[in-house]
Design a protein around this motif. Structure first.
Motif, mmCIF file in Angstrom:
data_model
loop_
_atom_site.group_PDB
_atom_site.id
_atom_site.type_symbol
_atom_site.label_atom_id
_atom_site.label_comp_id
_atom_site.label_asym_id
_atom_site.label_seq_id
_atom_site.Cartn_x
_atom_site.Cartn_y
_atom_site.Cartn_z
ATOM 1 N N SER A 44 8.038 -10.261 0.389
ATOM 2 C CA SER A 44 6.626 -10.036 0.090
ATOM 3 C C SER A 44 5.825 -10.033 1.381
ATOM 4 O O SER A 44 6.089 -10.825 2.283
ATOM 5 C CB SER A 44 6.102 -11.133 -0.838
ATOM 6 O OG SER A 44 4.703 -11.008 -1.025
ATOM 7 N N PRO A 92 3.280 -16.878 -0.469
ATOM 8 C CA PRO A 92 3.216 -17.143 -1.915
ATOM 9 C C PRO A 92 2.091 -18.110 -2.269
ATOM 10 O O PRO A 92 1.519 -18.779 -1.399
ATOM 11 C CB PRO A 92 4.582 -17.743 -2.219
ATOM 12 C CG PRO A 92 5.000 -18.378 -0.935
ATOM 13 C CD PRO A 92 4.450 -17.503 0.162
ATOM 14 N N ASP A 93 1.787 -18.185 -3.555
ATOM 15 C CA ASP A 93 0.772 -19.096 -4.071
ATOM 16 C C ASP A 93 1.469 -20.378 -4.511
ATOM 17 O O ASP A 93 2.106 -20.425 -5.558
ATOM 18 C CB ASP A 93 0.034 -18.440 -5.247
ATOM 19 C CG ASP A 93 -1.156 -19.269 -5.708
ATOM 20 O OD1 ASP A 93 -1.232 -20.462 -5.343
ATOM 21 O OD2 ASP A 93 -2.004 -18.729 -6.450
ATOM 22 N N ASN A 123 4.186 -16.101 -8.682
ATOM 23 C CA ASN A 123 4.977 -15.588 -7.568
ATOM 24 C C ASN A 123 6.174 -14.801 -8.104
ATOM 25 O O ASN A 123 7.072 -15.364 -8.716
ATOM 26 C CB ASN A 123 5.467 -16.738 -6.680
ATOM 27 C CG ASN A 123 4.315 -17.498 -6.048
ATOM 28 O OD1 ASN A 123 3.409 -16.898 -5.481
ATOM 29 N ND2 ASN A 123 4.345 -18.808 -6.150
ATOM 30 N N ASP A 162 9.536 -12.526 -7.676
ATOM 31 C CA ASP A 162 10.635 -12.274 -6.741
ATOM 32 C C ASP A 162 10.592 -10.796 -6.354
ATOM 33 O O ASP A 162 10.681 -9.920 -7.226
ATOM 34 C CB ASP A 162 11.962 -12.610 -7.402
ATOM 35 C CG ASP A 162 13.129 -12.501 -6.441
ATOM 36 O OD1 ASP A 162 12.965 -11.893 -5.363
ATOM 37 O OD2 ASP A 162 14.216 -13.016 -6.762
ATOM 38 N N ALA A 200 8.294 -21.832 -3.263
ATOM 39 C CA ALA A 200 7.026 -21.720 -3.987
ATOM 40 C C ALA A 200 7.256 -21.504 -5.478
ATOM 41 O O ALA A 200 6.520 -22.049 -6.310
ATOM 42 C CB ALA A 200 6.199 -20.565 -3.421
ATOM 43 N N ARG A 201 8.287 -20.737 -5.834
ATOM 44 C CA ARG A 201 8.542 -20.443 -7.240
ATOM 45 C C ARG A 201 9.209 -21.610 -7.963
ATOM 46 O O ARG A 201 9.117 -21.716 -9.195
ATOM 47 C CB ARG A 201 9.429 -19.203 -7.360
ATOM 48 C CG ARG A 201 8.766 -17.938 -6.852
ATOM 49 C CD ARG A 201 9.692 -16.740 -6.884
ATOM 50 N NE ARG A 201 9.990 -16.348 -8.250
ATOM 51 C CZ ARG A 201 11.209 -16.137 -8.733
ATOM 52 N NH1 ARG A 201 12.259 -16.302 -7.943
ATOM 53 N NH2 ARG A 201 11.388 -15.765 -9.977
ATOM 54 N N ASN A 228 9.430 -18.077 -0.461
ATOM 55 C CA ASN A 228 9.130 -17.622 -1.815
ATOM 56 C C ASN A 228 9.934 -18.409 -2.850
ATOM 57 O O ASN A 228 9.416 -18.741 -3.927
ATOM 58 C CB ASN A 228 9.444 -16.128 -1.926
ATOM 59 C CG ASN A 228 8.990 -15.525 -3.237
ATOM 60 O OD1 ASN A 228 9.727 -15.518 -4.226
ATOM 61 N ND2 ASN A 228 7.779 -14.998 -3.245
#
Length: 489
Positions: A363, A367-368, A375, A377, A137-138, A134
């Motif tokens: 999650s 994630p995208d 996305n 947190d 991804a962010r 995550n």
């Protein structure tokens, strides 16, 4: 990994021999401390094993012992992404062999400690991988470094690696194979658990892995934010000194931490305080004769537990064990006063303590990577949920202190003291009254309990009048006191 999941039914059964009074609780904690002091004098045999920091890719009977040892070995902190992928493949291979062989795998497991280490490390690597994925991804952007871009591409191409479904699949399958829920129910009825254990459940390998998978499910569901289901998983486990998890300090601590935190998020603060207090008192009574490795692994969580108790006491003032009360005053003396006072000044402190003490939420879905901004947190998400509850009740201590001075008070008059609109005050009063009624557990399943009023002050709204239970001082003195209190607050 092809595993057939059949979730074992969760049946509610009356839990016997549960303490209901404070003296009985103290006696049980003393007995647990004494019992633990006797247990820790034997070695679990794991120190003699040649542990490795990396995982092999082979599977089969010839190297199963090596895989079992590797599965219980913590992964290196700075492990590469390829090593994390290899670790996942090793776990898949190991659990596939254990669960999908033609018959029960005939292996002698070292101890309870080993079984707990396998499940604990499996879930820890899942949790840390989800947080890492995550974060990547962010943070991915056109200006990212080449290494970050390549890692993002690799994670994007393997969305099912360390997937939530795979982890839950393993845990539920181990529970189903071992028939551990059925065995626990049989033991509650004072029956022989072997009559319902089947071919797999009679083997220590499956029985211990299945048992600690229940504790693992508690942890995973809590990390995913499903706090009701987290408590539901323990329907067949009794929280007492005879439980298997009580024999492993890390498992004992983990169980009470996640049960207590689930209660906190469900606004059952008295139950949360009881769970946190139990394990902290237990740790304090056994710290002088615990194994260093075990004690070190749980002592770091003590500060988090005390922070959570401070939050719960601010929401639900109640008498604490002397040991807990003393330690809490030493650690959070001034902060506890600020929390209990409430008001806007307490919001930052509530958020700080919650973030430092909450689990590292994850999650349930990958994630995208194409849209990093969407996305969220998971820790930020659950912190926002918690803080909305704090904002709804942040004026409750002030309102409560005012209402204790009158038997009847005009809503508009109290709104004037608080410098808020009457309708806003009305909503606060309704929220405060609703929050004062909590479900409190005494026996049975952890989600069950009796609805009780946890406040020593009760009131009712009749039009614009607030009727309270008692008045402490005269009206003229009250008016003077309230005016000066508002100025100094």
């Amino acid at each position: 990994m092809a595993l057939n999941i059949q979730r074992a039914p969760y049946e509610t059964a009356d839990r016997r021999n549960r303490p209901t009074e404070e003296d009985e609780l103290d006696q049980e904690e003393d007995a647990m401390a004494q019992d633990y002091s006797e247990q820790v004098h034997f070695e679990d045999g794991m120190n003699d094993l040649d542990r490795t920091a990396s995982y092999g890719s082979q599977s089969g009977p010839q190297d199963i012992q090596a895989q079992l040892q590797a599965a219980a070995t913590p992964l290196e902190y700075q492990a590469t992404l390829e090593t994390k992928f290899a670790s996942y493949d090793n776990y898949c291979s190991l659990f596939h062999y254990i669960l999908n062989s033609e018959g029960p795998v005939d292996l002698d497991v070292p101890t309870y400690y080993w079984a707990w280490d396998v499940i604990d490390e499996f879930i820890y690597q899942f949790e840390s991988f989800c947080r890492y994925r995550n974060r990547i991804a962010r943070s991915t952007s056109p200006t990212s470094s080449e290494d970050e871009t390549s890692e993002a591409a690799l994670l994007r191409e393997n969305p099912n690696t360390w997937g939530c479904y795979s982890v839950l699949n393993v845990l539920y399958s181990l529970i189903q194979r071992s028939q551990i829920n059925e065995q626990l129910l049989a033991m509650k009825r004072n029956e022989d658990p072997n009559t319902v254990a089947g071919d797999y459940g009679t083997r220590p390998l499956y029985r211990m892995l299945g048992y600690f998978s229940i504790i693992g499910l508690l942890r995973v569901h809590c990390l995913l934010g499903d706090f009701s289901l987290a408590l539901k998983t323990l329907d067949d486990i009794e929280l007492n000194k005879k439980a298997m998890f009580a024999r492993v300090m890390a498992a004992h601590f983990t169980t009470y931490y996640y049960v207590g935190f689930s209660y906190l998020m469900l606004r059952r603060y008295a139950d949360a305080i009881r769970m946190f207090s139990h394990i902290l008192v237990y740790v304090s009574r056994t710290k002088n004769f615990q194994k260093n490795a075990q004690y070190d692994s749980v002592s770091k969580k003590n500060e988090q537990m005390y922070a959570l108790i401070a939050i719960c006491v601010a929401f639900n003032p109640m008498k604490l064990d002397d040991t807990i009360h003393t330690a809490l005053r030493e650690k959070y003396g001034d902060q506890l006063v600020r929390l209990q006072r409430g008001g806007p000044e307490s919001l930052g402190l509530f958020e700080e303590l919650f973030r430092s003490a909450c689990p590292k939420f994850i999650s349930p879905t990958p994630p995208d990577f194409d849209h990093p901004a969407v996305n969220v947190d998971p820790v930020d998400h659950h912190t926002a949920i918690f803080m909305s509850e704090v904002r709804n009740t942040m004026f409750s201590p002030t309102i409560r202190s005012y209402l204790k001075l009158y038997t009847t008070m005009d809503l508009k008059k109290l709104a004037g003291f608080l410098e808020v609109e009457p309708e806003q005050l009305r909503s606060w009063l309704l929220v405060n009254k609703q929050r004062s009624r909590q479900t409190r557990w005494s026996e049975g399943a952890l989600l069950e309990g009796e609805t009780v009023n946890m406040s020593d002050l009760d009131y009712a709204l009749q039009g614009d009048l607030i009727h309270t239970s008692e008045a402490k001082v005269g009206r003229k003195l009250v008016d003077w006191y309230l005016r000066n209190l508002v100025r100094t607050y």
